[in-house]
Design a protein around this motif. Structure first.
Motif, PDB file in Angstrom:
ATOM      1  N   SER A 292       2.727 -15.159  -0.972  1.00  0.00           N
ATOM      2  CA  SER A 292       1.278 -14.973  -0.863  1.00  0.00           C
ATOM      3  C   SER A 292       0.905 -14.211   0.396  1.00  0.00           C
ATOM      4  CB  SER A 292       0.570 -16.335  -0.888  1.00  0.00           C
ATOM      5  OG  SER A 292       0.988 -17.165   0.181  1.00  0.00           O
ATOM      6  N   LEU A 293       1.689 -14.365   1.455  1.00  0.00           N
ATOM      7  CA  LEU A 293       1.439 -13.616   2.683  1.00  0.00           C
ATOM      8  C   LEU A 293       2.037 -12.214   2.603  1.00  0.00           C
ATOM      9  CD1 LEU A 293       2.077 -16.550   5.142  1.00  0.00           C
ATOM     10  CD2 LEU A 293      -0.105 -15.396   4.782  1.00  0.00           C
ATOM     11  N   ALA A 294       3.190 -12.073   1.947  1.00  0.00           N
ATOM     12  CA  ALA A 294       3.810 -10.755   1.811  1.00  0.00           C
ATOM     13  C   ALA A 294       2.941  -9.820   0.980  1.00  0.00           C
ATOM     14  CB  ALA A 294       5.196 -10.888   1.195  1.00  0.00           C
ATOM     15  N   VAL A 295       2.315 -10.334  -0.068  1.00  0.00           N
ATOM     16  CA  VAL A 295       1.405  -9.509  -0.868  1.00  0.00           C
ATOM     17  C   VAL A 295       0.300  -8.946   0.013  1.00  0.00           C
ATOM     18  CG1 VAL A 295      -0.396  -9.609  -2.651  1.00  0.00           C
ATOM     19  CG2 VAL A 295       1.871 -10.580  -3.105  1.00  0.00           C
ATOM     20  N   GLN A 296      -0.302  -9.808   0.832  1.00  0.00           N
ATOM     21  CA  GLN A 296      -1.404  -9.361   1.687  1.00  0.00           C
ATOM     22  C   GLN A 296      -0.930  -8.369   2.741  1.00  0.00           C
ATOM     23  OE1 GLN A 296      -4.257 -12.711   2.794  1.00  0.00           O
ATOM     24  NE2 GLN A 296      -2.547 -13.893   1.934  1.00  0.00           N
ATOM     25  N   LEU A 297       0.210  -8.641   3.365  1.00  0.00           N
ATOM     26  CA  LEU A 297       0.708  -7.745   4.408  1.00  0.00           C
ATOM     27  C   LEU A 297       1.093  -6.389   3.833  1.00  0.00           C
ATOM     28  CD1 LEU A 297       2.877 -10.215   6.526  1.00  0.00           C
ATOM     29  CD2 LEU A 297       0.667  -9.224   7.156  1.00  0.00           C
ATOM     30  N   ALA A 298       1.708  -6.384   2.659  1.00  0.00           N
ATOM     31  CA  ALA A 298       2.054  -5.106   2.031  1.00  0.00           C
ATOM     32  C   ALA A 298       0.800  -4.277   1.784  1.00  0.00           C
ATOM     33  CB  ALA A 298       2.809  -5.354   0.727  1.00  0.00           C
ATOM     34  N   ARG A 299      -0.259  -4.936   1.347  1.00  0.00           N
ATOM     35  CA  ARG A 299      -1.514  -4.228   1.108  1.00  0.00           C
ATOM     36  C   ARG A 299      -2.114  -3.739   2.434  1.00  0.00           C
ATOM     37  NH1 ARG A 299      -2.276  -1.594  -2.361  1.00  0.00           N
ATOM     38  NH2 ARG A 299      -2.308  -3.104  -4.063  1.00  0.00           N
ATOM     39  N   ILE A 300      -2.121  -4.589   3.449  1.00  0.00           N
ATOM     40  CA  ILE A 300      -2.670  -4.203   4.753  1.00  0.00           C
ATOM     41  C   ILE A 300      -1.919  -3.006   5.321  1.00  0.00           C
ATOM     42  CG2 ILE A 300      -2.866  -4.962   7.170  1.00  0.00           C
ATOM     43  CD1 ILE A 300      -3.410  -7.805   6.048  1.00  0.00           C
ATOM     44  N   TRP A 301      -0.603  -2.968   5.136  1.00  0.00           N
ATOM     45  CA  TRP A 301       0.233  -1.933   5.736  1.00  0.00           C
ATOM     46  C   TRP A 301       0.422  -0.713   4.833  1.00  0.00           C
ATOM     47  CZ3 TRP A 301       4.100  -6.200   7.582  1.00  0.00           C
ATOM     48  CH2 TRP A 301       3.575  -6.811   8.722  1.00  0.00           C
TER      49      TRP A 301
ATOM     50  N   LEU B  49      -3.797 -15.604  -8.877  1.00  0.00           N
ATOM     51  CA  LEU B  49      -3.898 -15.737  -7.428  1.00  0.00           C
ATOM     52  C   LEU B  49      -3.271 -14.531  -6.734  1.00  0.00           C
ATOM     53  CD1 LEU B  49      -4.458 -17.286  -4.790  1.00  0.00           C
ATOM     54  CD2 LEU B  49      -2.264 -18.472  -5.124  1.00  0.00           C
ATOM     55  N   ALA B  50      -2.108 -14.084  -7.210  1.00  0.00           N
ATOM     56  CA  ALA B  50      -1.452 -12.935  -6.597  1.00  0.00           C
ATOM     57  C   ALA B  50      -2.335 -11.693  -6.664  1.00  0.00           C
ATOM     58  CB  ALA B  50      -0.111 -12.678  -7.275  1.00  0.00           C
ATOM     59  N   VAL B  51      -2.995 -11.494  -7.792  1.00  0.00           N
ATOM     60  CA  VAL B  51      -3.900 -10.341  -7.919  1.00  0.00           C
ATOM     61  C   VAL B  51      -5.092 -10.503  -6.988  1.00  0.00           C
ATOM     62  CG1 VAL B  51      -5.445  -9.133  -9.504  1.00  0.00           C
ATOM     63  CG2 VAL B  51      -3.143  -9.803 -10.261  1.00  0.00           C
ATOM     64  N   GLU B  52      -5.613 -11.721  -6.893  1.00  0.00           N
ATOM     65  CA  GLU B  52      -6.731 -11.983  -5.972  1.00  0.00           C
ATOM     66  C   GLU B  52      -6.346 -11.652  -4.531  1.00  0.00           C
ATOM     67  OE1 GLU B  52      -8.963 -15.889  -4.093  1.00  0.00           O
ATOM     68  OE2 GLU B  52      -8.099 -16.036  -6.094  1.00  0.00           O
ATOM     69  N   LEU B  53      -5.086 -11.893  -4.173  1.00  0.00           N
ATOM     70  CA  LEU B  53      -4.621 -11.650  -2.810  1.00  0.00           C
ATOM     71  C   LEU B  53      -4.334 -10.176  -2.534  1.00  0.00           C
ATOM     72  CD1 LEU B  53      -2.209 -14.710  -2.395  1.00  0.00           C
ATOM     73  CD2 LEU B  53      -4.456 -14.407  -1.323  1.00  0.00           C
ATOM     74  N   GLY B  54      -4.290  -9.349  -3.585  1.00  0.00           N
ATOM     75  CA  GLY B  54      -4.099  -7.926  -3.339  1.00  0.00           C
ATOM     76  C   GLY B  54      -3.080  -7.237  -4.214  1.00  0.00           C
ATOM     77  N   ALA B  55      -2.369  -7.967  -5.073  1.00  0.00           N
ATOM     78  CA  ALA B  55      -1.410  -7.315  -5.960  1.00  0.00           C
ATOM     79  C   ALA B  55      -2.152  -6.459  -6.983  1.00  0.00           C
ATOM     80  CB  ALA B  55      -0.550  -8.358  -6.659  1.00  0.00           C
ATOM     81  N   ASP B  56      -1.561  -5.324  -7.330  1.00  0.00           N
ATOM     82  CA  ASP B  56      -2.139  -4.469  -8.359  1.00  0.00           C
ATOM     83  C   ASP B  56      -1.881  -5.018  -9.751  1.00  0.00           C
ATOM     84  OD1 ASP B  56      -3.127  -1.981  -6.843  1.00  0.00           O
ATOM     85  OD2 ASP B  56      -1.096  -2.261  -6.067  1.00  0.00           O
ATOM     86  N   VAL B  57      -0.738  -5.681  -9.916  1.00  0.00           N
ATOM     87  CA  VAL B  57      -0.370  -6.229 -11.211  1.00  0.00           C
ATOM     88  C   VAL B  57       0.571  -7.404 -10.958  1.00  0.00           C
ATOM     89  CG1 VAL B  57       1.603  -4.660 -11.458  1.00  0.00           C
ATOM     90  CG2 VAL B  57       0.560  -5.648 -13.502  1.00  0.00           C
ATOM     91  N   ALA B  58       0.564  -8.375 -11.880  1.00  0.00           N
ATOM     92  CA  ALA B  58       1.452  -9.529 -11.765  1.00  0.00           C
ATOM     93  C   ALA B  58       2.146  -9.746 -13.103  1.00  0.00           C
ATOM     94  CB  ALA B  58       0.674 -10.775 -11.363  1.00  0.00           C
TER      95      ALA B  58
END
Length: 317
Positions: free
Chosen positions: A144-153, A170-179
């Motif tokens: 859940s943190l890696a998804v957000q950091l990947a998006r931030i970076w 939840l993963a999509v809500e956190l920033g994933a494009d697809v799950a």
């Protein structure tokens, strides 16, 4: 004091509440009044003696704790063991002050799951802007943190895997494009399809077995897979260096304790992570708070994949 004690190795059933002597710190150590103890998947391996460092019995499990020292500092610390208790002894080199505005749950998540995600992306795979990133177990503590950091970076496309519709949402809500479903029979096909038919640049994997094998085969030339756990307890197939040469791919392993051998590295990671949290750009997903007396249930839920985010124990209950 009250603590969880293990007198035989096994599953969650070996976690029992006991009255034990209080720990006595050496002159250079810190005694921490534990407010919350972090629960990690590695703790389930520690309980059955299948973790990287072998352990001896009897054992108070738990490799992280947050609380106050004798001089009233709020700290979060990584421990060799002993976190599932009312008090714990910590090495000052592995204890970090918790900034104002950061709660115990967040601090516990950042010192293990956050630092792991940071190291995977920054040091293991050296993520570049625009690259596609696969995050397995994307609703978990690290994921859940890696998804957000990947998006931030600046990741170009973030592909999450998770075991239920709720976790994928939840993963999509956190920033994933697809799950995609983590139980997919052909993970390579799923990952390439989720990347619009192209092989992927980066995979963060803690699953093991066929998932690791198929994720490796989904890598593009110069793609990198970082392996940091084996949740299904099934080893992946051995990787031949000639195969890496043939596909121009890289496999990296990462175990958090090794980061402490690099001066200042963990502190650098935590400083950046704390700043991102206080700026509102990164959030920890609360996965559940259990009384110390229900540590067994926490392990059962974690192993059964019934949880998301970060789990903690409250030693006062």
């Amino acid at each position: 004091m009250r603590a969880i004690r293990i007198t035989r190795f096994g599953g969650p059933e070996v976690l029992t509440v006991a009255d034990v002597p209080e720990p006595v710190p050496a002159p250079a150590q810190l005694l921490v009044e534990v407010h919350r103890a972090g629960v990690n998947y590695a703790d389930t391996h520690q309980a059955e003696n299948s973790y990287l460092p072998r352990t001896t019995l009897p054992l108070i499990p738990g490799r992280q704790a947050s609380g106050r020292t004798a001089d009233a500092r709020r700290v979060v610390a990584l421990l060799p063991h002993g976190g599932y208790a009312e008090r714990a002894v910590a090495d000052p080199a592995r204890a970090f002050d918790i900034p104002d505005g950061v709660d115990d749950l967040t601090a516990l998540a950042l010192i293990v799951q956050g630092a792991t995600a940071w190291l995977l992306l920054r040091r293991s795979v050296h993520l570049q802007a625009g690259e596609s990133v696969v995050v397995h177990a994307a609703a978990g503590g690290v994921g859940s943190l890696a998804v957000q950091l990947a998006r931030i970076w600046g990741a170009g496309r973030v592909i999450a895997t998770a075991s239920s519709p709720e976790k994928r949402a939840l993963a999509v809500e956190l920033g994933a494009d697809v799950a995609v479903d983590s139980a997919a029979a052909d993970m390579r096909t799923e990952l390439v399809g989720a990347n619009d038919g192209r092989p992927v640049d980066v995979v963060l994997d803690m699953t093991g077995g066929a998932v690791t094998d198929q994720s490796l085969s989904a890598l593009a030339p110069f793609g990198r897979l970082a392996f940091y756990g084996m949740a299904n307890r099934q080893p992946p197939a051995p990787v031949a260096p000639a195969s890496l040469l043939a596909h121009s791919t890289t496999v990296a392993g990462m175990w958090l304790p090794h980061a402490f051998r690099v001066p200042g590295l963990v502190r650098q990671a935590l400083t950046q992570l704390f700043d991102l949290v206080r700026d509102g750009r990164l959030r920890v997903v609360a996965g559940g708070e259990y009384p110390l007396s229900e540590a067994r249930r926490a392990h059962e839920d974690l192993r059964a994949r019934r949880t998301t985010g970060k789990l903690v124990l409250d030693p006062s209950r």
